[in-house]
Design an enzyme around this catalytic site. Structure first.
Site, short mmCIF file in Angstrom:
data_model
loop_
_atom_site.label_atom_id
_atom_site.label_comp_id
_atom_site.label_asym_id
_atom_site.label_seq_id
_atom_site.Cartn_x
_atom_site.Cartn_y
_atom_site.Cartn_z
CB SER A 38 2.97 -1.10 -14.21
OG SER A 38 3.41 0.08 -13.96
CD1 TRP A 49 -2.16 -2.13 0.30
CD2 TRP A 49 -3.15 -1.47 2.15
NE1 TRP A 49 -3.39 -2.92 0.45
CE2 TRP A 49 -3.91 -2.37 1.65
CE3 TRP A 49 -3.28 -0.69 3.15
CZ2 TRP A 49 -4.85 -3.13 2.54
CZ3 TRP A 49 -4.38 -1.31 4.03
CH2 TRP A 49 -5.19 -2.33 3.50
CE LYS A 50 4.85 1.11 -4.36
NZ LYS A 50 5.37 1.46 -5.70
CD GLU A 81 8.41 -4.30 -6.43
OE1 GLU A 81 7.11 -4.66 -6.59
OE2 GLU A 81 8.79 -3.51 -5.75
N GLY A 110 1.48 -2.71 -6.35
CA GLY A 110 1.46 -1.37 -5.64
C GLY A 110 -0.06 -0.55 -5.94
N GLY A 111 -0.04 0.22 -6.96
CA GLY A 111 -1.27 0.85 -7.04
C GLY A 111 -2.48 0.28 -7.24
#
Ligand code: 13P
Length: 253
Positions: A216, A10-11, A170, A237-238
């Site tokens: 991504s 979730w950074k 990554e 991530g996003g």
């Protein structure tokens, strides 16, 4: 034994209410896990760990991970978080060596080596990240670079310690850019990583280690990426910040 994995990083996003809403939605949509399902991990920011941990779905289908841990075992390190604290709030995993930590916080292989040791001693399973920059890829130095990150950062671990580790590939150029590696590019590096593990440890260790792709990855491309023989899942991530997307990725195997 090698396991399928989907981990959400979730950074530095969300607020506490947003984090609770996200985990509640994930729990609702995932439901009870089947034995064939991947291991699912969520890695919220430190202040949300305990609360998110209390909202994980019943039955243990989702596990808690942290995004970082300090390399020392407690003491006068104002503002830092030690591995044992993470275990005490229910963490089982910790992301170490993320390119954002390497780049913005100057974490080098020597420091990451200490972090791995401390995390493992506390009982955490590290998700150890490697990956090349665009410059390195364009200079055709990807394999040398990844081999060095593995050798200097990870391969000092004992066989028993290494057995607790998940590796994440990554590529830095793919993180948050929308430029996902093609499944062929991912497979090529994952196979290379597995080969390096076989050399440093044993063929069995190489067969057993889970290697995740990150950069991504989303609900549209996950199935193709995960179909590759050496891609055992994703570090997301996003797309891990939207319950429907994250759950769709979990169901992409
Ligand atoms: P994105 O999925 O947003 O590209 O981030 C990947 C990542 O860095 C996960 O650790």
């Amino acid at each position: 034994m090698r396991q399928k994995f989907v981990a959400g990083n979730w950074k530095m996003n969300l607020t506490y209410p947003g984090a609770l809403a996200l985990i509640s939605e994930i729990a609702d949509q995932l439901g009870a896990a089947k034995p064939t399902d991947p291991v699912v991990v969520v890695c919220p920011p430190f202040p949300f760990l305990s609360g998110v941990g209390e909202h994980l779905p019943k039955g243990g289908s989702v596990h808690l991970g942290a995004q970082n841990a300090h390399h020392k075992e407690g003491g006068a390190y104002t503002g830092e978080v030690e591995a044992k604290m993470l275990v005490s709030v229910g963490c089982e995993y910790v992301i170490l060596g993320h390119s954002e930590r390497r780049q913005h916080f100057r974490e080098d292989d020597a420091l990451l080596g200490q972090k791995l040791k401390t995390a493992l001693a506390a009982g955490l399973k590290p998700i150890f990240c490697v990956g090349e920059s665009l410059e390195t890829r364009e200079a055709d130095e990807t394999f040398d670079f990844i081999a060095k990150q593995l050798k200097d950062g990870l391969f000092h671990l004992s066989n028993e310690e290494f057995a607790q580790v998940v590796i994440a590939y990554e590529p830095v150029w793919a993180i948050g850019t929308g430029k996902t590696a093609t499944s062929a590019q991912a497979q090529e590096v994952h196979a290379f990583i597995r080969e390096q593990v076989a050399r440093a440890y044993t063929a069995a260790a190489a067969t057993d280690v889970s290697i995740l792709y990150g950069g991504s990855a989303n609900a549209q491309n996950a199935r193709e990426l995960f179909s590759q023989p050496d891609v055992d899942g994703g570090l997301i991530g996003g797309a891990s910040l939207k319950a429907a997307d994250f759950v769709a990725i979990v169901r992409s195997f």
